[in-house]
Design a protein around this motif. Structure first.
Motif, PDB file in Angstrom:
ATOM      1  N   ASP A 375      49.929  71.816 116.020  1.00 50.81           N
ATOM      2  CA  ASP A 375      49.683  70.841 117.032  1.00 50.81           C
ATOM      3  C   ASP A 375      48.348  70.937 117.511  1.00 50.81           C
ATOM      4  O   ASP A 375      47.628  69.954 117.869  1.00 50.81           O
ATOM      5  CB  ASP A 375      50.681  71.147 118.311  1.00 50.81           C
ATOM      6  CG  ASP A 375      52.090  70.749 118.045  1.00 50.81           C
ATOM      7  OD1 ASP A 375      52.545  69.835 117.403  1.00 50.81           O
ATOM      8  OD2 ASP A 375      52.762  71.059 118.869  1.00 50.81           O
ATOM      9  N   TYR A 376      47.840  72.069 117.149  1.00 45.55           N
ATOM     10  CA  TYR A 376      46.505  72.218 117.856  1.00 45.55           C
ATOM     11  C   TYR A 376      45.239  72.693 116.684  1.00 45.55           C
ATOM     12  O   TYR A 376      44.034  71.892 116.773  1.00 45.55           O
ATOM     13  CB  TYR A 376      46.267  73.096 119.130  1.00 45.55           C
ATOM     14  CG  TYR A 376      47.420  72.747 120.063  1.00 45.55           C
ATOM     15  CD1 TYR A 376      46.924  71.537 120.935  1.00 45.55           C
ATOM     16  CD2 TYR A 376      48.498  73.551 120.459  1.00 45.55           C
ATOM     17  CE1 TYR A 376      47.919  71.437 122.027  1.00 45.55           C
ATOM     18  CE2 TYR A 376      49.292  73.083 121.355  1.00 45.55           C
ATOM     19  CZ  TYR A 376      48.990  72.066 122.183  1.00 45.55           C
ATOM     20  OH  TYR A 376      49.566  71.668 123.119  1.00 45.55           O
ATOM     21  N   CYS A 377      45.552  73.622 116.134  1.00 41.40           N
ATOM     22  CA  CYS A 377      44.365  74.303 115.399  1.00 41.40           C
ATOM     23  C   CYS A 377      44.514  74.680 114.208  1.00 41.40           C
ATOM     24  O   CYS A 377      43.790  75.346 113.594  1.00 41.40           O
ATOM     25  CB  CYS A 377      43.976  75.528 116.329  1.00 41.40           C
ATOM     26  SG  CYS A 377      43.091  75.302 117.885  1.00 41.40           S
ATOM     27  N   ALA A 378      45.556  74.273 113.584  1.00 40.13           N
ATOM     28  CA  ALA A 378      45.792  74.665 111.856  1.00 40.13           C
ATOM     29  C   ALA A 378      44.656  73.733 111.224  1.00 40.13           C
ATOM     30  O   ALA A 378      44.320  74.277 109.985  1.00 40.13           O
ATOM     31  CB  ALA A 378      47.239  74.332 111.518  1.00 40.13           C
ATOM     32  N   GLY A 379      44.285  72.537 111.611  1.00 43.92           N
ATOM     33  CA  GLY A 379      43.425  71.869 110.648  1.00 43.92           C
ATOM     34  C   GLY A 379      44.216  70.523 110.154  1.00 43.92           C
ATOM     35  O   GLY A 379      43.791  69.444 109.718  1.00 43.92           O
ATOM     36  N   SER A 380      45.625  70.822 110.246  1.00 45.00           N
ATOM     37  CA  SER A 380      46.395  69.641 109.718  1.00 45.00           C
ATOM     38  C   SER A 380      46.695  68.592 110.736  1.00 45.00           C
ATOM     39  O   SER A 380      46.044  68.970 111.971  1.00 45.00           O
ATOM     40  CB  SER A 380      47.943  70.190 109.473  1.00 45.00           C
ATOM     41  OG  SER A 380      48.522  70.877 110.542  1.00 45.00           O
ATOM     42  N   ASN A 381      47.268  67.453 110.579  1.00 43.50           N
ATOM     43  CA  ASN A 381      47.312  66.222 111.471  1.00 43.50           C
ATOM     44  C   ASN A 381      48.565  66.431 111.861  1.00 43.50           C
ATOM     45  O   ASN A 381      49.648  66.728 111.330  1.00 43.50           O
ATOM     46  CB  ASN A 381      47.285  65.085 110.755  1.00 43.50           C
ATOM     47  CG  ASN A 381      46.561  63.994 111.878  1.00 43.50           C
ATOM     48  OD1 ASN A 381      47.448  63.550 112.719  1.00 43.50           O
ATOM     49  ND2 ASN A 381      45.430  63.556 111.730  1.00 43.50           N
ATOM     50  N   HIS A 382      48.798  66.418 113.445  1.00 43.38           N
ATOM     51  CA  HIS A 382      50.033  66.226 114.134  1.00 43.38           C
ATOM     52  C   HIS A 382      50.707  64.962 114.448  1.00 43.38           C
ATOM     53  O   HIS A 382      51.802  64.872 115.004  1.00 43.38           O
ATOM     54  CB  HIS A 382      50.033  67.189 115.272  1.00 43.38           C
ATOM     55  CG  HIS A 382      49.508  66.455 116.423  1.00 43.38           C
ATOM     56  ND1 HIS A 382      49.026  67.211 117.636  1.00 43.38           N
ATOM     57  CD2 HIS A 382      49.235  65.129 116.875  1.00 43.38           C
ATOM     58  CE1 HIS A 382      48.491  66.464 118.583  1.00 43.38           C
ATOM     59  NE2 HIS A 382      48.652  65.067 118.126  1.00 43.38           N
ATOM     60  N   VAL A 383      50.212  63.903 113.744  1.00 42.66           N
ATOM     61  CA  VAL A 383      50.806  62.560 113.941  1.00 42.66           C
ATOM     62  C   VAL A 383      51.590  62.273 112.662  1.00 42.66           C
ATOM     63  O   VAL A 383      51.143  61.962 111.910  1.00 42.66           O
ATOM     64  CB  VAL A 383      49.706  61.289 114.191  1.00 42.66           C
ATOM     65  CG1 VAL A 383      50.373  60.138 114.216  1.00 42.66           C
ATOM     66  CG2 VAL A 383      48.805  61.746 115.328  1.00 42.66           C
ATOM     67  N   LEU A 384      53.039  62.450 112.666  1.00 38.96           N
ATOM     68  CA  LEU A 384      53.857  62.784 111.721  1.00 38.96           C
ATOM     69  C   LEU A 384      54.851  61.913 111.750  1.00 38.96           C
ATOM     70  O   LEU A 384      55.327  61.182 112.790  1.00 38.96           O
ATOM     71  CB  LEU A 384      54.333  64.336 111.531  1.00 38.96           C
ATOM     72  CG  LEU A 384      53.193  65.118 111.452  1.00 38.96           C
ATOM     73  CD1 LEU A 384      53.658  66.571 111.722  1.00 38.96           C
ATOM     74  CD2 LEU A 384      52.469  65.210 109.781  1.00 38.96           C
ATOM     75  N   PRO A 385      55.483  61.580 110.635  1.00 44.37           N
ATOM     76  CA  PRO A 385      56.691  60.712 110.327  1.00 44.37           C
ATOM     77  C   PRO A 385      57.962  61.103 111.207  1.00 44.37           C
ATOM     78  O   PRO A 385      58.158  62.330 110.967  1.00 44.37           O
ATOM     79  CB  PRO A 385      57.110  60.444 108.899  1.00 44.37           C
ATOM     80  CG  PRO A 385      56.405  61.441 108.435  1.00 44.37           C
ATOM     81  CD  PRO A 385      55.286  61.893 109.315  1.00 44.37           C
ATOM     82  N   THR A 386      58.644  60.534 112.098  1.00 44.78           N
ATOM     83  CA  THR A 386      60.035  60.947 112.820  1.00 44.78           C
ATOM     84  C   THR A 386      61.173  60.331 112.381  1.00 44.78           C
ATOM     85  O   THR A 386      61.128  59.299 111.524  1.00 44.78           O
ATOM     86  CB  THR A 386      59.927  60.717 114.240  1.00 44.78           C
ATOM     87  OG1 THR A 386      59.331  59.343 114.413  1.00 44.78           O
ATOM     88  CG2 THR A 386      58.430  61.607 114.741  1.00 44.78           C
TER      89      THR A 386
END
Length: 452
Positions: A375-386
């Motif tokens: 959600d914050y700091c992995a570097g991945s994106n948290h806008v994901l398919p639901t």
């Protein structure tokens, strides 16, 4: 608190699993009739209509739609230094990951003299929606802005609801995140009216310096999550602009075996439940003992978490629960059918298990990769398919903001060589003019024949 679904003892088809698994979601159709007049009014009357709806629904009217530069600067200057450092680190890590997603132009020579080049062109102008509501989401600013910037989008506007407690401007932490990212165009507008205004644009009528008469240019693509009314507006506007997705309530699935840490599993289920009463938290396990221990931990931790009632409602809803499976192989089939927005793997050989999963928005491997890291700091994106759309869709990325354009370049000889095939296929589809458009280029080519 968590209901149980027992899938042990027999194989289930994909259709049976879709019906059996806990699933929430929102009925977008139910609010379209409410949202359609909002979109139509903003389309016809622009900013005035958007501000009227904001006053009616949220009880606040901003001094102007566009947030002045000095307000952004003040927000950045006033943000807690610890929060600023965390935002900067989140931005840094997101840039590292998303920079690697950039695409390059490729040229393929199909035949001598005939090539197809694929060129990636950024969307010209993008509107990034950042919700208000139960929480403040500066992290969503980062997750939307960074991939757009890395894609090369030249014009970005962030829209976020005005807050009565903050002078009619969006939350100052959101404004600080925008300032850190170099976003100088922020609109104080939220809800369905924000989506409509981003789609159709308008003229600012605010009273702040340089706002009255300023153009609010429409965008070409809208991204970012929101409530059911925002999602309905995106559906209604998608014939005019592009959208990223119709996002539903957030969800987490955890695939865990008997050796998983029940305390950590319970904490992760609760972390997603605190987003919304409609949030889904699902544990899939082959261990009744773990299920019992997680139940006990959830009951204890819910009493001490800040948003107790919200979490309890989400965890008690039909969208949440524990699913019992025969073994981890069975569990993989179940989580693939569920296609979670966030999937955690807390099993032995977690990387191996994770590699076998096909359907998830993002996969978090092992005890030390919780969803909140992403959600914050992995570097991945948290806008994901639901809502199961991870079976066919990806999360937000650089590619969201790029358009692949094919450039076809054939010379005379290359076209002449393939002309008979074009003519044959055109005639097979009863579209003879398609073939004529090729043969007309050759004075020595009969209309129904081959080049000579």
């Amino acid at each position: 608190m968590l209901s149980r679904t027992d899938l042990r003892g027999r194989a289930h088809t994909a259709a049976e699993l879709r019906r059996a698994l806990p699933r929430g979601g929102t009925d977008i159709e139910s609010v379209l009739a409410t949202v359609a007049p909002v979109v139509a009014a903003v389309r016809d009357d622009g900013v005035r209509a958007a501000l009227d709806f904001g006053a009616r629904f949220d009880g606040v009217t901003p001094p102007s739609v566009r947030v002045p530069a000095q307000v952004l600067e003040q927000a950045l200057g006033a943000v807690d230094p610890t929060v600023r450092t965390a935002l900067e680190e989140s931005i840094r890590r997101a840039r590292i990951v998303h920079a690697d997603q950039r695409r390059s132009t490729t040229r393929t020579e199909v035949v001598p003299g005939g090539s197809v080049t694929e060129k990636w062109i950024p969307v010209a102008r993008v509107g990034l929606y950042v919700p208000g509501g139960n929480a403040v989401y500066p992290s969503s600013v980062i997750m939307n802005v960074v991939p757009a910037q890395e894609a090369g989008v030249a014009s970005l506007v962030v829209a976020s609801p005005p807050q009565a407690a903050h002078g009619g401007w969006p939350h100052p932490t959101i404004l600080a995140a925008c300032a850190l990212l170099g976003i100088d165009e922020v609109w104080a507008v939220g809800g369905a009216q924000a989506v409509a205004l981003l789609t159709y644009g308008g003229t600012d009528i605010g009273a702040t310096e340089n706002s009255a008469g300023a153009e609010l240019a429409p965008v070409d693509l809208i991204t970012g999550p929101g409530n059911i009314y925002v999602t309905a507006a995106k559906r209604l506007c998608r014939s005019v602009v592009g959208i990223d997705s119709e996002a539903g309530p957030t969800e987490i699935a955890i695939l865990a075996d008997g050796d998983a840490d029940a305390t950590a599993v319970a904490a992760d289920l609760i972390s997603q439940a605190e987003h919304d009463v409609l949030a889904a938290s699902v544990l899939v396990t082959d261990s009744v003992d773990l299920a019992d221990r997680v139940d006990a931990e959830v009951a204890a931790q819910v009493e001490t978490t800040r948003h107790t009632e919200r979490v309890r409602t989400a965890l008690s809803g039909a969208q949440s629960g524990i699913v019992l499976v025969d073994d981890i192989d069975h569990g993989i089939a179940v989580v693939d059918a569920y296609a979670a927005e966030h999937l955690e793997i807390q099993t032995a050989d977690a990387p191996v298990v994770a590699d076998r999963v096909r359907n998830a928005g993002a996969i978090f491997v092992g005890r030390y990769s919780p969803v909140s890291l992403g959600d914050y700091c992995a570097g991945s994106n948290h806008v994901l398919p639901t809502s199961g759309s991870a079976r066919h869709s990806s999360g937000l990325s650089v590619q969201t903001f790029l358009r692949g354009v094919h450039i076809v370049d054939y010379d005379r000889a290359a076209l002449a060589e393939v002309a008979p095939h074009v003519v044959a296929l055109a005639q097979a589809e009863d579209l003879p003019a398609h073939g004529d458009a090729v043969t007309a280029r050759f004075v020595d080519v009969p209309a129904s024949g081959s080049p000579v």
